[in-house]
Scaffold this motif. Structure first.
Motif, PDB file in Angstrom:
ATOM      1  N   GLY A   7     114.610  83.810 -35.845  1.00  0.00           N
ATOM      2  CA  GLY A   7     114.524  83.271 -34.416  1.00  0.00           C
ATOM      3  C   GLY A   7     112.890  83.411 -34.298  1.00  0.00           C
ATOM      4  N   ARG A   8     112.917  82.937 -32.885  1.00  0.00           N
ATOM      5  CA  ARG A   8     111.442  83.135 -31.963  1.00  0.00           C
ATOM      6  C   ARG A   8     111.952  83.636 -30.759  1.00  0.00           C
ATOM      7  NH1 ARG A   8     107.146  82.572 -35.353  1.00  0.00           N
ATOM      8  NH2 ARG A   8     105.396  82.341 -34.390  1.00  0.00           N
ATOM      9  N   TYR A   9     111.104  84.502 -30.226  1.00  0.00           N
ATOM     10  CA  TYR A   9     111.768  85.594 -29.464  1.00  0.00           C
ATOM     11  C   TYR A   9     110.371  85.210 -28.402  1.00  0.00           C
ATOM     12  CZ  TYR A   9     112.699  87.845 -24.822  1.00  0.00           C
ATOM     13  OH  TYR A   9     112.738  88.977 -23.585  1.00  0.00           O
ATOM     14  N   LEU A  10     109.558  84.290 -27.055  1.00  0.00           N
ATOM     15  CA  LEU A  10     108.150  84.930 -26.730  1.00  0.00           C
ATOM     16  C   LEU A  10     107.188  84.433 -28.162  1.00  0.00           C
ATOM     17  CD1 LEU A  10     108.377  86.987 -23.669  1.00  0.00           C
ATOM     18  CD2 LEU A  10     108.930  84.713 -23.654  1.00  0.00           C
ATOM     19  N   GLY A  11     107.969  83.778 -29.389  1.00  0.00           N
ATOM     20  CA  GLY A  11     106.515  83.261 -29.248  1.00  0.00           C
ATOM     21  C   GLY A  11     106.293  83.881 -31.353  1.00  0.00           C
ATOM     22  N   GLN A  12     107.127  85.077 -30.718  1.00  0.00           N
ATOM     23  CA  GLN A  12     106.936  85.813 -31.734  1.00  0.00           C
ATOM     24  C   GLN A  12     108.432  86.088 -33.055  1.00  0.00           C
ATOM     25  OE1 GLN A  12     104.746  88.216 -31.562  1.00  0.00           O
ATOM     26  NE2 GLN A  12     103.444  86.637 -30.386  1.00  0.00           N
ATOM     27  N   PRO A  13     107.956  86.060 -34.146  1.00  0.00           N
ATOM     28  CA  PRO A  13     109.344  85.605 -34.994  1.00  0.00           C
ATOM     29  C   PRO A  13     110.378  87.044 -34.459  1.00  0.00           C
ATOM     30  CG  PRO A  13     107.723  87.027 -36.631  1.00  0.00           C
ATOM     31  CD  PRO A  13     107.071  86.532 -34.688  1.00  0.00           C
ATOM     32  N   PHE A  14     111.254  87.292 -35.060  1.00  0.00           N
ATOM     33  CA  PHE A  14     112.707  88.651 -35.424  1.00  0.00           C
ATOM     34  C   PHE A  14     113.809  87.844 -36.370  1.00  0.00           C
ATOM     35  CE2 PHE A  14     114.226  85.108 -31.726  1.00  0.00           C
ATOM     36  CZ  PHE A  14     115.807  85.673 -32.375  1.00  0.00           C
ATOM     37  N   GLU A  15     114.265  89.272 -36.574  1.00  0.00           N
ATOM     38  CA  GLU A  15     116.036  89.100 -37.226  1.00  0.00           C
ATOM     39  C   GLU A  15     116.747  90.079 -36.298  1.00  0.00           C
ATOM     40  OE1 GLU A  15     116.348  89.810 -41.133  1.00  0.00           O
ATOM     41  OE2 GLU A  15     114.774  88.205 -41.874  1.00  0.00           O
ATOM     42  N   ILE A  20     121.608  80.183 -23.508  1.00  0.00           N
ATOM     43  CA  ILE A  20     121.018  78.931 -24.768  1.00  0.00           C
ATOM     44  C   ILE A  20     122.008  77.941 -25.113  1.00  0.00           C
ATOM     45  CG2 ILE A  20     120.249  80.753 -26.494  1.00  0.00           C
ATOM     46  CD1 ILE A  20     122.654  80.579 -28.032  1.00  0.00           C
ATOM     47  N   SER A  21     121.428  76.640 -25.623  1.00  0.00           N
ATOM     48  CA  SER A  21     121.704  75.543 -25.474  1.00  0.00           C
ATOM     49  C   SER A  21     122.618  75.383 -27.084  1.00  0.00           C
ATOM     50  CB  SER A  21     120.572  74.444 -25.447  1.00  0.00           C
ATOM     51  OG  SER A  21     120.343  74.220 -27.314  1.00  0.00           O
ATOM     52  N   PRO A  22     123.484  74.798 -26.957  1.00  0.00           N
ATOM     53  CA  PRO A  22     124.709  75.241 -28.444  1.00  0.00           C
ATOM     54  C   PRO A  22     123.525  74.402 -29.327  1.00  0.00           C
ATOM     55  CG  PRO A  22     125.786  73.463 -26.487  1.00  0.00           C
ATOM     56  CD  PRO A  22     124.455  73.919 -25.950  1.00  0.00           C
ATOM     57  N   GLY A  23     122.481  74.012 -29.433  1.00  0.00           N
ATOM     58  CA  GLY A  23     121.234  73.780 -30.365  1.00  0.00           C
ATOM     59  C   GLY A  23     120.832  75.470 -31.103  1.00  0.00           C
ATOM     60  N   GLY A  24     120.651  76.410 -29.823  1.00  0.00           N
ATOM     61  CA  GLY A  24     120.708  77.337 -30.664  1.00  0.00           C
ATOM     62  C   GLY A  24     119.211  77.650 -29.751  1.00  0.00           C
ATOM     63  N   THR A  25     118.388  76.565 -28.713  1.00  0.00           N
ATOM     64  CA  THR A  25     117.727  77.107 -28.289  1.00  0.00           C
ATOM     65  C   THR A  25     118.074  77.600 -26.240  1.00  0.00           C
ATOM     66  OG1 THR A  25     117.102  75.208 -27.444  1.00  0.00           O
ATOM     67  CG2 THR A  25     116.119  76.024 -29.540  1.00  0.00           C
ATOM     68  N   SER A  26     116.545  78.499 -26.342  1.00  0.00           N
ATOM     69  CA  SER A  26     116.713  79.114 -24.596  1.00  0.00           C
ATOM     70  C   SER A  26     116.280  77.451 -23.502  1.00  0.00           C
ATOM     71  CB  SER A  26     116.393  79.988 -23.980  1.00  0.00           C
ATOM     72  OG  SER A  26     114.685  79.653 -24.354  1.00  0.00           O
ATOM     73  N   THR A  30     108.442  78.682 -21.791  1.00  0.00           N
ATOM     74  CA  THR A  30     107.327  79.274 -21.292  1.00  0.00           C
ATOM     75  C   THR A  30     106.697  78.806 -20.491  1.00  0.00           C
ATOM     76  OG1 THR A  30     106.486  79.186 -23.296  1.00  0.00           O
ATOM     77  CG2 THR A  30     107.479  80.945 -23.190  1.00  0.00           C
ATOM     78  N   GLY A  31     105.605  78.927 -20.450  1.00  0.00           N
ATOM     79  CA  GLY A  31     104.598  78.230 -19.414  1.00  0.00           C
ATOM     80  C   GLY A  31     103.977  77.159 -20.449  1.00  0.00           C
ATOM     81  N   ASN A  32     103.964  77.166 -21.342  1.00  0.00           N
ATOM     82  CA  ASN A  32     103.388  75.943 -22.402  1.00  0.00           C
ATOM     83  C   ASN A  32     105.015  75.006 -22.771  1.00  0.00           C
ATOM     84  OD1 ASN A  32     104.598  77.953 -24.679  1.00  0.00           O
ATOM     85  ND2 ASN A  32     102.931  78.262 -25.790  1.00  0.00           N
ATOM     86  N   GLY A  33     105.421  75.483 -22.174  1.00  0.00           N
ATOM     87  CA  GLY A  33     107.354  74.563 -22.090  1.00  0.00           C
ATOM     88  C   GLY A  33     108.171  74.266 -24.155  1.00  0.00           C
ATOM     89  N   VAL A  34     107.557  75.646 -24.190  1.00  0.00           N
ATOM     90  CA  VAL A  34     108.253  77.108 -25.773  1.00  0.00           C
ATOM     91  C   VAL A  34     109.217  77.226 -24.960  1.00  0.00           C
ATOM     92  CG1 VAL A  34     108.418  77.653 -27.396  1.00  0.00           C
ATOM     93  CG2 VAL A  34     106.439  76.440 -27.365  1.00  0.00           C
ATOM     94  N   PRO A  35     110.841  77.014 -25.301  1.00  0.00           N
ATOM     95  CA  PRO A  35     111.896  77.307 -25.604  1.00  0.00           C
ATOM     96  C   PRO A  35     111.337  79.288 -25.309  1.00  0.00           C
ATOM     97  CG  PRO A  35     112.566  75.919 -26.791  1.00  0.00           C
ATOM     98  CD  PRO A  35     110.994  75.845 -26.923  1.00  0.00           C
ATOM     99  N   GLN A  36     111.705  80.361 -24.478  1.00  0.00           N
ATOM    100  CA  GLN A  36     111.872  81.608 -24.361  1.00  0.00           C
ATOM    101  C   GLN A  36     111.786  82.397 -26.417  1.00  0.00           C
ATOM    102  OE1 GLN A  36     112.907  83.423 -20.783  1.00  0.00           O
ATOM    103  NE2 GLN A  36     110.829  83.141 -20.597  1.00  0.00           N
ATOM    104  N   LEU A  37     113.813  81.499 -26.159  1.00  0.00           N
ATOM    105  CA  LEU A  37     114.094  82.068 -27.435  1.00  0.00           C
ATOM    106  C   LEU A  37     115.104  81.093 -28.025  1.00  0.00           C
ATOM    107  CD1 LEU A  37     115.744  84.446 -28.802  1.00  0.00           C
ATOM    108  CD2 LEU A  37     117.544  83.792 -27.203  1.00  0.00           C
ATOM    109  N   VAL A  38     114.726  80.576 -30.116  1.00  0.00           N
ATOM    110  CA  VAL A  38     115.054  80.072 -30.237  1.00  0.00           C
ATOM    111  C   VAL A  38     115.964  80.659 -31.328  1.00  0.00           C
ATOM    112  CG1 VAL A  38     114.710  78.524 -32.322  1.00  0.00           C
ATOM    113  CG2 VAL A  38     113.209  78.304 -30.279  1.00  0.00           C
ATOM    114  N   VAL A  39     117.370  80.626 -32.023  1.00  0.00           N
ATOM    115  CA  VAL A  39     117.818  81.699 -32.605  1.00  0.00           C
ATOM    116  C   VAL A  39     118.989  80.016 -34.213  1.00  0.00           C
ATOM    117  CG1 VAL A  39     120.089  83.061 -32.698  1.00  0.00           C
ATOM    118  CG2 VAL A  39     118.616  82.604 -30.694  1.00  0.00           C
ATOM    119  N   ALA A  40     118.703  80.969 -34.907  1.00  0.00           N
ATOM    120  CA  ALA A  40     119.372  80.372 -35.660  1.00  0.00           C
ATOM    121  C   ALA A  40     120.413  81.319 -36.449  1.00  0.00           C
ATOM    122  CB  ALA A  40     118.083  79.658 -37.088  1.00  0.00           C
ATOM    123  N   GLN A  41     121.639  80.860 -36.930  1.00  0.00           N
ATOM    124  CA  GLN A  41     122.273  81.861 -38.243  1.00  0.00           C
ATOM    125  C   GLN A  41     121.553  82.350 -39.607  1.00  0.00           C
ATOM    126  OE1 GLN A  41     126.350  80.755 -38.065  1.00  0.00           O
ATOM    127  NE2 GLN A  41     126.962  83.047 -38.759  1.00  0.00           N
TER     128      GLN A  41
END
Length: 156
Positions: free
Chosen positions: A79-87, A131-137, A141-152
């Protein structure tokens, strides 16, 4: 003996159609044991009412539209954490508010730089978020993007 399906449903919410059908089967078995048989459809309607819905059709539609979150400890996610991709690997999951949210702790495979300045870095190896059931925090962030987005990550 009284089933929790019929007497205490507010503390045992249903999250999937399979759970609802299982509760209906259990209700039918309970009623049959007491000598009061009911049809499967009547049991489904009773489960829906016990869950606060007008009918089985309304409950099943709600459950069909609900996003599924099946994250478990040890799962691999991306997903993405503070806009940065991760595994990452899931270290902990705790259900909140009857499945309306989850506290999740992730350990990143590679630390994530959470600072966007070229002259400064701050790496995080582990993060805990709600996070929500959909996987978003819920936190943005200041620009309205979820801080964390997670997908299995699907196993190969």
């Amino acid at each position: 003996m009284t089933s929790p399906i019929h007497t205490n449903t507010n503390t045992n919410p249903i999250h999937t159609i399979d759970q609802a059908k299982a509760w209906a089967r259990a209700l039918r078995a309970e009623r049959a044991a007491a000598g009061r048989t009911i049809s499967h459809s009547a049991a489904l309607e009773q489960v829906a009412r016990d869950q606060g819905f007008a009918s089985w059709n309304v409950l099943s539609a709600r459950l069909s539209n609900a996003p599924e979150v099946a994250l478990q400890v040890g799962d691999r996610v991306a997903g993405r954490y503070l806009g940065q991709p991760f595994e990452a690997s899931v270290l902990a999951v705790r259900t909140l508010g009857h499945g309306q949210g989850f506290d999740i702790t992730l350990e990143f495979d590679t630390p994530v730089d959470v600072v966007t300045f070229d002259s400064f870095s701050a790496f995080r190896s582990r993060v805990t978020a709600t996070i929500s059931p959909g996987g978003t925090s819920f936190v943005r962030t200041g620009n309205g993007v979820p801080q964390l987005v997670v997908a299995q990550i699907e196993p190969i």
